[in-house]
Motif scaffolding. Structure first.
Motif, PDB file in Angstrom:
ATOM      1  N   TYR A  32       0.870  -1.187   0.000  1.00 31.60           N
ATOM      2  CA  TYR A  32       0.000   0.000   0.000  1.00 31.60           C
ATOM      3  C   TYR A  32       0.897   1.223   0.000  1.00 31.60           C
ATOM      4  O   TYR A  32       1.808   1.334   0.836  1.00 31.60           O
ATOM      5  CB  TYR A  32      -0.909  -0.017   1.226  1.00 31.60           C
ATOM      6  N   TYR A  36       1.310  11.827   0.447  1.00 25.96           N
ATOM      7  CA  TYR A  36       0.763  12.880   1.282  1.00 25.96           C
ATOM      8  C   TYR A  36       1.318  14.219   0.831  1.00 25.96           C
ATOM      9  O   TYR A  36       2.468  14.324   0.406  1.00 25.96           O
ATOM     10  CB  TYR A  36       1.136  12.659   2.759  1.00 25.96           C
ATOM     11  N   PRO A  44       0.269  16.382   7.335  1.00 30.02           N
ATOM     12  CA  PRO A  44       0.195  15.819   5.978  1.00 30.02           C
ATOM     13  C   PRO A  44      -1.228  15.411   5.633  1.00 30.02           C
ATOM     14  O   PRO A  44      -1.937  14.828   6.460  1.00 30.02           O
ATOM     15  CB  PRO A  44       1.125  14.599   6.068  1.00 30.02           C
ATOM     16  N   LEU A  46      -3.650  13.249   3.035  1.00 26.46           N
ATOM     17  CA  LEU A  46      -3.645  12.157   2.065  1.00 26.46           C
ATOM     18  C   LEU A  46      -4.096  12.679   0.715  1.00 26.46           C
ATOM     19  O   LEU A  46      -5.182  13.236   0.578  1.00 26.46           O
ATOM     20  CB  LEU A  46      -4.570  11.038   2.546  1.00 26.46           C
ATOM     21  N   LEU A  51      -2.601   0.528  -4.445  1.00 33.26           N
ATOM     22  CA  LEU A  51      -2.252  -0.798  -3.949  1.00 33.26           C
ATOM     23  C   LEU A  51      -1.353  -1.479  -4.972  1.00 33.26           C
ATOM     24  O   LEU A  51      -1.429  -1.175  -6.164  1.00 33.26           O
ATOM     25  CB  LEU A  51      -3.516  -1.631  -3.725  1.00 33.26           C
ATOM     26  N   PHE A  89       5.170  13.636   0.357  1.00 33.55           N
ATOM     27  CA  PHE A  89       5.768  12.466   0.988  1.00 33.55           C
ATOM     28  C   PHE A  89       5.201  11.194   0.379  1.00 33.55           C
ATOM     29  O   PHE A  89       3.981  11.021   0.274  1.00 33.55           O
ATOM     30  CB  PHE A  89       5.489  12.459   2.493  1.00 33.55           C
ATOM     31  N   GLN A  95      -0.239  -4.200   4.367  1.00 32.63           N
ATOM     32  CA  GLN A  95      -1.618  -4.191   4.822  1.00 32.63           C
ATOM     33  C   GLN A  95      -1.947  -5.479   5.547  1.00 32.63           C
ATOM     34  O   GLN A  95      -2.224  -6.490   4.946  1.00 32.63           O
ATOM     35  CB  GLN A  95      -2.565  -3.984   3.647  1.00 32.63           C
ATOM     36  N   THR A  98      -6.161  -3.254   9.861  1.00 30.69           N
ATOM     37  CA  THR A  98      -5.983  -1.858  10.243  1.00 30.69           C
ATOM     38  C   THR A  98      -4.785  -1.714  11.167  1.00 30.69           C
ATOM     39  O   THR A  98      -4.403  -2.644  11.861  1.00 30.69           O
ATOM     40  CB  THR A  98      -7.219  -1.326  10.977  1.00 30.69           C
ATOM     41  N   GLY A  99      -4.213  -0.580  11.126  1.00 28.52           N
ATOM     42  CA  GLY A  99      -3.127  -0.283  12.045  1.00 28.52           C
ATOM     43  C   GLY A  99      -1.758  -0.607  11.512  1.00 28.52           C
ATOM     44  O   GLY A  99      -0.794  -0.615  12.253  1.00 28.52           O
ATOM     45  N   SER A 100      -1.638  -0.887  10.226  1.00 26.35           N
ATOM     46  CA  SER A 100      -0.307  -1.115   9.682  1.00 26.35           C
ATOM     47  C   SER A 100       0.477   0.185   9.701  1.00 26.35           C
ATOM     48  O   SER A 100      -0.031   1.221   9.317  1.00 26.35           O
ATOM     49  CB  SER A 100      -0.405  -1.636   8.256  1.00 26.35           C
ATOM     50  N   LYS A 101       1.713   0.129  10.130  1.00 26.17           N
ATOM     51  CA  LYS A 101       2.480   1.361  10.268  1.00 26.17           C
ATOM     52  C   LYS A 101       3.067   1.779   8.930  1.00 26.17           C
ATOM     53  O   LYS A 101       3.484   0.960   8.123  1.00 26.17           O
ATOM     54  CB  LYS A 101       3.587   1.173  11.301  1.00 26.17           C
ATOM     55  N   LEU A 102       3.087   3.066   8.718  1.00 25.59           N
ATOM     56  CA  LEU A 102       3.609   3.640   7.488  1.00 25.59           C
ATOM     57  C   LEU A 102       5.090   3.949   7.614  1.00 25.59           C
ATOM     58  O   LEU A 102       5.537   4.460   8.635  1.00 25.59           O
ATOM     59  CB  LEU A 102       2.863   4.921   7.145  1.00 25.59           C
ATOM     60  N   PHE A 104       7.791   6.390   5.846  1.00 28.87           N
ATOM     61  CA  PHE A 104       7.773   7.583   5.013  1.00 28.87           C
ATOM     62  C   PHE A 104       9.127   7.828   4.370  1.00 28.87           C
ATOM     63  O   PHE A 104      10.175   7.546   4.947  1.00 28.87           O
ATOM     64  CB  PHE A 104       7.437   8.819   5.864  1.00 28.87           C
TER      65      PHE A 104
ATOM     66  N   SER B  32      -7.288   2.338  15.115  1.00 22.35           N
ATOM     67  CA  SER B  32      -5.854   2.403  15.378  1.00 22.35           C
ATOM     68  C   SER B  32      -5.386   3.841  15.229  1.00 22.35           C
ATOM     69  O   SER B  32      -5.859   4.567  14.357  1.00 22.35           O
ATOM     70  CB  SER B  32      -5.068   1.520  14.407  1.00 22.35           C
ATOM     71  N   TYR B  36       3.459   9.954  15.524  1.00 20.79           N
ATOM     72  CA  TYR B  36       4.725  10.200  14.865  1.00 20.79           C
ATOM     73  C   TYR B  36       5.315  11.506  15.405  1.00 20.79           C
ATOM     74  O   TYR B  36       4.597  12.389  15.875  1.00 20.79           O
ATOM     75  CB  TYR B  36       4.550  10.389  13.351  1.00 20.79           C
ATOM     76  N   LEU B  46       8.125   7.092  13.628  1.00 23.68           N
ATOM     77  CA  LEU B  46       6.973   6.465  14.265  1.00 23.68           C
ATOM     78  C   LEU B  46       7.310   6.221  15.736  1.00 23.68           C
ATOM     79  O   LEU B  46       8.322   5.593  16.044  1.00 23.68           O
ATOM     80  CB  LEU B  46       6.634   5.148  13.588  1.00 23.68           C
ATOM     81  N   LEU B  49       2.202   2.589  17.814  1.00 21.80           N
ATOM     82  CA  LEU B  49       0.934   2.290  17.162  1.00 21.80           C
ATOM     83  C   LEU B  49      -0.018   1.738  18.212  1.00 21.80           C
ATOM     84  O   LEU B  49       0.300   0.755  18.891  1.00 21.80           O
ATOM     85  CB  LEU B  49       1.145   1.264  16.051  1.00 21.80           C
ATOM     86  N   THR B  51      -3.828   0.318  19.024  1.00 19.06           N
ATOM     87  CA  THR B  51      -5.066  -0.247  18.503  1.00 19.06           C
ATOM     88  C   THR B  51      -5.985  -0.542  19.679  1.00 19.06           C
ATOM     89  O   THR B  51      -5.556  -1.138  20.664  1.00 19.06           O
ATOM     90  CB  THR B  51      -4.787  -1.543  17.716  1.00 19.06           C
ATOM     91  N   TYR B  97      -6.455   5.458  11.752  1.00 16.68           N
ATOM     92  CA  TYR B  97      -7.055   4.506  10.821  1.00 16.68           C
ATOM     93  C   TYR B  97      -8.469   4.208  11.287  1.00 16.68           C
ATOM     94  O   TYR B  97      -8.742   4.154  12.484  1.00 16.68           O
ATOM     95  CB  TYR B  97      -6.331   3.167  10.856  1.00 16.68           C
TER      96      TYR B  97
END
Lengths: 114, 115
Positions: A32, A36, A44, A46, A51, A89, A95, A98-102, A104, B32, B36, B46, B49, B51, B97
């Protein structure tokens, strides 16, 4: 180490031109990729995302081209406007619900001259 | 639409003191929240996180003892910077999220200055 890299760090284009911002990544599990847009003093926002199952995503003047084999993507801003001047950015994540960390990139500062 | 608010927008604290910042999601359920820190050079770090109904996961170099986080419900999260020092300066961003979507929406950030 830096998992997402952006180039160039800064770019100046004339109004009406197409600005091209590049991004590459290391982790093959990333699937994913959001871009930004950040203006000074703001968080930032979106802009557009893609994907890894797709190779192109369009939204108005903004287009992402994605090459999974080369682990590269680019953001094209057509008909650039002075109001597009901002820092952009590239980010990436796996993925896993939910909650997957990005992760950058360091950003690319775009200046659109009238 | 999905909105994320953060407050305060700016804060100044003396070295060694603590400050709390808040993040609120409006228009969606923030299952979540990622916190940062953005450095003056624009680099994102980061911190953790969070949740709902799960343990908070802190990244390397960040600890619960230094950055305790609360995420009591689907619209609110807070983080405290304890014993702030010069190296803690920066723009603290929360990215929320919601539900089954993978987009992460950011607030405007809390800019922390440490004197």
């Amino acid at each position: 180490q830096q998992q997402v890299r952006q180039s160039p760090q800064s770019l100046t284009v004339w109004e009406g031109e197409t600005a091209i911002l590049n991004c590459s990544y290391e982790n093959s599990a990333f699937d994913y990729f959001p871009w930004y847009q950040q203006f000074p003093g703001e968080g930032p926002a979106l802009l557009i995302s893609i994907l890894s199952v797709s190779n192109k995503k369009e939204d108005g003047r903004f287009t992402i081209f994605f090459n999974k084999r080369e682990k590269k993507l680019s953001l094209h801003i057509a008909d650039s406007q002075p109001g597009d001047s901002a820092t952009y950015f590239c980010a990436a994540s796996e993925q896993q619900g939910t909650g997957s960390k990005l992760s950058f990139g360091k950003g690319a500062k775009l200046t659109v001259s009238p | 639409g999905a909105l994320v608010y953060q407050y305060p927008r700016r804060t100044i604290c003396k070295s060694g003191t603590s400050m709390r910042m808040e993040c609120q999601a409006v228009g969606f359920q923030a299952t979540s929240v990622a916190w940062y820190r953005q450095s003056p050079q624009k680099t994102f770090e980061l911190i953790a996180l969070s949740t709902v109904n799960s343990a908070i996961k802190y990244e390397q170099n960040f600890t619960q003892e230094k950055f305790p986080i609360s995420h009591p419900n689907l619209s609110f999260s807070s983080m405290t910077v304890l014993n702030a020092y010069l190296e803690d300066r920066g723009l603290y961003l929360c990215g929320a999220y919601g539900g089954d979507r993978y987009e992460q929406y950011f607030g405007p950030g809390t800019r922390l200055t440490v004197l």
